[in-house]
Scaffold this active site. Structure first.
Site, mmCIF file in Angstrom:
data_model
loop_
_atom_site.group_PDB
_atom_site.id
_atom_site.type_symbol
_atom_site.label_atom_id
_atom_site.label_comp_id
_atom_site.label_asym_id
_atom_site.label_seq_id
_atom_site.Cartn_x
_atom_site.Cartn_y
_atom_site.Cartn_z
ATOM 1 N N CYS A 277 0.860 -1.192 0.000
ATOM 2 C CA CYS A 277 0.000 0.000 0.000
ATOM 3 C C CYS A 277 0.891 1.235 0.000
ATOM 4 O O CYS A 277 1.771 1.351 0.831
ATOM 5 C CB CYS A 277 -0.860 0.026 1.263
ATOM 6 S SG CYS A 277 -1.989 -1.356 1.379
ATOM 7 N N CYS B 204 -1.672 -8.231 7.624
ATOM 8 C CA CYS B 204 -1.892 -7.252 6.554
ATOM 9 C C CYS B 204 -3.359 -6.846 6.543
ATOM 10 O O CYS B 204 -4.242 -7.690 6.422
ATOM 11 C CB CYS B 204 -1.502 -7.880 5.216
ATOM 12 S SG CYS B 204 -2.181 -7.029 3.788
ATOM 13 N N GLN C 177 -9.720 -11.121 -10.557
ATOM 14 C CA GLN C 177 -9.568 -9.818 -9.916
ATOM 15 C C GLN C 177 -9.400 -9.997 -8.414
ATOM 16 O O GLN C 177 -10.023 -10.876 -7.826
ATOM 17 C CB GLN C 177 -10.808 -8.956 -10.185
ATOM 18 C CG GLN C 177 -11.064 -8.684 -11.651
ATOM 19 C CD GLN C 177 -10.150 -7.607 -12.211
ATOM 20 O OE1 GLN C 177 -9.397 -6.973 -11.478
ATOM 21 N NE2 GLN C 177 -10.211 -7.409 -13.509
ATOM 22 N N CYS D 24 -7.615 0.017 -16.606
ATOM 23 C CA CYS D 24 -6.877 0.150 -15.347
ATOM 24 C C CYS D 24 -5.820 1.237 -15.461
ATOM 25 O O CYS D 24 -4.980 1.375 -14.588
ATOM 26 C CB CYS D 24 -6.257 -1.188 -14.951
ATOM 27 S SG CYS D 24 -5.187 -1.870 -16.216
HETATM 28 N N1 SAH Z 1 -11.649 -8.877 -18.609
HETATM 29 C C1 SAH Z 1 -10.866 -9.697 -17.728
HETATM 30 C C2 SAH Z 1 -9.340 -9.524 -17.898
HETATM 31 C C3 SAH Z 1 -8.829 -8.134 -18.006
HETATM 32 S S1 SAH Z 1 -7.079 -7.994 -17.817
HETATM 33 C C4 SAH Z 1 -11.257 -9.508 -16.296
HETATM 34 O O1 SAH Z 1 -11.875 -8.505 -15.957
HETATM 35 O O2 SAH Z 1 -10.965 -10.366 -15.477
HETATM 36 C C5 SAH Z 1 -6.523 -7.860 -19.486
HETATM 37 C C6 SAH Z 1 -6.463 -9.181 -20.211
HETATM 38 O O3 SAH Z 1 -5.943 -8.943 -21.523
HETATM 39 C C7 SAH Z 1 -5.522 -10.195 -19.568
HETATM 40 O O4 SAH Z 1 -6.258 -11.368 -19.371
HETATM 41 C C8 SAH Z 1 -4.408 -10.399 -20.618
HETATM 42 O O5 SAH Z 1 -3.939 -11.724 -20.673
HETATM 43 C C9 SAH Z 1 -5.117 -10.034 -21.898
HETATM 44 N N2 SAH Z 1 -4.271 -9.571 -23.006
HETATM 45 C C10 SAH Z 1 -3.092 -8.897 -22.943
HETATM 46 N N3 SAH Z 1 -2.678 -8.572 -24.177
HETATM 47 C C11 SAH Z 1 -3.594 -9.040 -25.041
HETATM 48 C C12 SAH Z 1 -3.721 -9.009 -26.464
HETATM 49 N N4 SAH Z 1 -2.805 -8.413 -27.212
HETATM 50 N N5 SAH Z 1 -4.790 -9.582 -27.012
HETATM 51 C C13 SAH Z 1 -5.737 -10.191 -26.258
HETATM 52 N N6 SAH Z 1 -5.675 -10.263 -24.903
HETATM 53 C C14 SAH Z 1 -4.623 -9.693 -24.311
#
Ligand code: SAH
Length: 483
Positions: free
Chosen positions: A80, A163, A291, A411
């Site tokens: 954190c 934690c 997540q 994000c």
């Molecule tokens: N929507 C999901 C994951 C989001 S994180 C959730 O909310 O849980 C972003 C995701 O994009 C990750 O799973 C990562 O593996 C994927 N990723 C990264 N680069 C990518 C690409 N070039 N094409 C497709 N997926 C990709």
């Protein structure tokens, strides 16, 4: 200006990494530990071309939002960065960063942004929210087993106490593992020699489901080998802890910093745990991506669903879908969902999750979003890219479909703003923005945005500018095996 120079500055902002930003001689400096509103003395630690890093030497006049961090290890464990900023101020700072990025990088008019921006969704009680923790296991120079976190800038393991953003039960689990290691003379891993058995402990929590009621805890021991001596003794101690549903051993004999190896074997109970988002259940294995703040994740997805405004007959693309969480939470409200994700294991999880929930209208493909897109025209596109944002080829393909609505989950406000600008140039209007605090006490902030296309859309012709074959062909070298 040079290294170790001391200067005074007012802190105006906070970076994504949770460092305060101030300035000296016209140059921006990032100063860990300094908070917006502080007047501080700082010492230059690193100079780059257009910005620098400095350390907090002393606080001359503290920000009115500065508080005593509740966690005894805040600031030491690196988890954190801003627990010493009041909860309300944390939310304000994050909201301001999202707004600032969309105005400055996105090029949107501030008054217009105000009119579409909704308040940030914070947590009522931003503690005890994490559903996952990883603890390195090492022996100190006296041979005493240490299970905790790495001291800053080192691989020395410090015991971590409790934690406050993690789960109290971690303590009970660690206590049993330590007792087992001492009793059975099981060694801790040594990075220098590559010897010793137990490297890390990974603990994950699920909230269960109708078929798996109650809390579901997974304990994963990452070992430099293939098995544990007296595993049954450990299994019996750990399984007595309330909620433990899965005890697994992950083999990792590599000599690098990657925590998890490829193979996982079950020592006791299930090899997975179960969590749910709304009415959809998810099976989570040791290596699955999920997540880390389930409460805020639910709120984020609810907002994404609200923006999606599904009527039941839509084709939805879920691009960068991970294990399909967003798409699956929309599938029952749409005609069909098509997910694309680069990590093959995540797609396997997505498919398992679809069938486990009896969802037969969600289809998932492995591939890079810039190469592989579904060949059915979408009525809604959801993107949730990693920090670097969407690839331009992916955005251009989406724009070419003339899809009427795009829900962008991000994000990283900076790449979000860049991509919104692109979409805006191609006729998409910014309709709504909601920041969500998923990573309380860190500088990070999640945002969900709705973009709408005002142009009329023709469903008959979809020219993605690429050969359809190409969408589904992904070279092996492009598969991100270790993500
Ligand atoms: N929507 C999901 C994951 C989001 S994180 C959730 O909310 O849980 C972003 C995701 O994009 C990750 O799973 C990562 O593996 C994927 N990723 C990264 N680069 C990518 C690409 N070039 N094409 C497709 N997926 C990709």
């Amino acid at each position: 200006m040079k290294k170790n120079d001391i200067f005074e500055t007012e802190i105006r902002d906070l970076s994504d990494e949770g460092a305060g930003s101030g300035s000296n001689e016209g140059m921006t400096f990032f100063i860990p530990g300094a908070l917006p509103g502080d007047h501080i003395k700082a010492g230059v630690t690193k100079l780059k071309k257009s910005f620098g890093y400095a350390r907090l030497v002393s606080v001359i006049e503290p920000s009115p939002d500065r508080i005593e961090a509740r966690c005894p290890v805040a600031g030491r464990c690196g988890g954190c960065q801003i627990m010493h900023l009041s909860d309300e101020a944390q939310l304000k700072v994050k909201e301001r960063r999202v707004r600032g990025a969309i105005e400055r990088i996105g090029g949107f008019d501030p008054a217009y942004v105000d009119s579409v921006m909704e308040p940030i969704i914070g947590m009522d009680e931003p503690y005890r929210f994490r559903n996952k923790a990883q603890y390195p296991v090492r022996a100190d120079k006296d041979g005493i087993i240490r299970i905790g976190f790495y001291a800053p800038h080192s691989h020395r393991v410090v015991e971590c106490g409790d934690c406050l953003i993690g789960q109290e039960k971690d303590r009970d689990i660690i206590r049993e593992i330590r007792a087992y290691m001492i009793e059975n003379r099981v060694s801790a891993y040594d990075e220098e020699t590559g010897e010793g058995l137990i490297r890390h402990i990974l603990i994950r929590y699920g909230r269960g489901s109708a078929s798996h009621p109650g809390q579901q805890v997974m304990v994963c021991l990452i070992v430099n080998g293939t098995s544990l001596p007296h595993g049954e003794a450990l299994a019996s101690a750990l399984s007595a802890i309330d909620g433990v549903a899965s005890i697994v051993i992950n083999e990792n004999t590599r000599r690098d910093n990657v925590i998890l190896g490829r193979r996982t074997a079950c020592l006791w109970g299930q090899n997975y745990i179960v969590d749910h988002i709304g009415d959809i259940d998810f099976k989570i294995q040791a290596r699955s991506f999920y997540q880390v703040n389930p409460v805020q994740m639910e709120r984020l997805y609810a907002k994404a669903r609200e923006y999606a405004d599904l009527k039941g007959n839509e084709t939805v693309w879920d691009i960068y879908c991970g294990i399909g969480t967003i798409g699956l939470s929309m599938a029952r409200h749409a005609r069909e969902v098509h997910g694309v994700e680069i990590v093959p294991e995540a797609i396997e999880d997505a498919q398992t999750n679809a069938s486990m929930n009896g969802i037969d209208n969600a289809f998932f493909s492995v591939g890079a979003a810039e190469k592989v897109l579904p060949d059915t025209a979408p009525d809604l596109v959801v993107v949730d890219p990693p920090r670097k944002g969407c690839d331009e080829r992916c955005l251009s393909a989406i724009v070419n479909t003339t899809v009427p609505r795009i829900v962008y989950v991000s994000c990283n406000p900076a790449t979000l703003a860049r991509d919104l600008r692109y979409l805006n140039n191609y006729g998409y209007e910014l309709k709504a923005i909601t920041p969500v605090d998923q990573f309380c006490h860190s500088g990070h902030v999640e945002t969900v945005v709705l973009m709408g296309n005002t142009a009329t859309r023709s469903k008959s012709h979809v020219d993605l500018g690429l050969d359809v074959e190409d969408y589904f062909r992904v070279k092996d070298s492009e598969k991100n095996q270790d993500a």
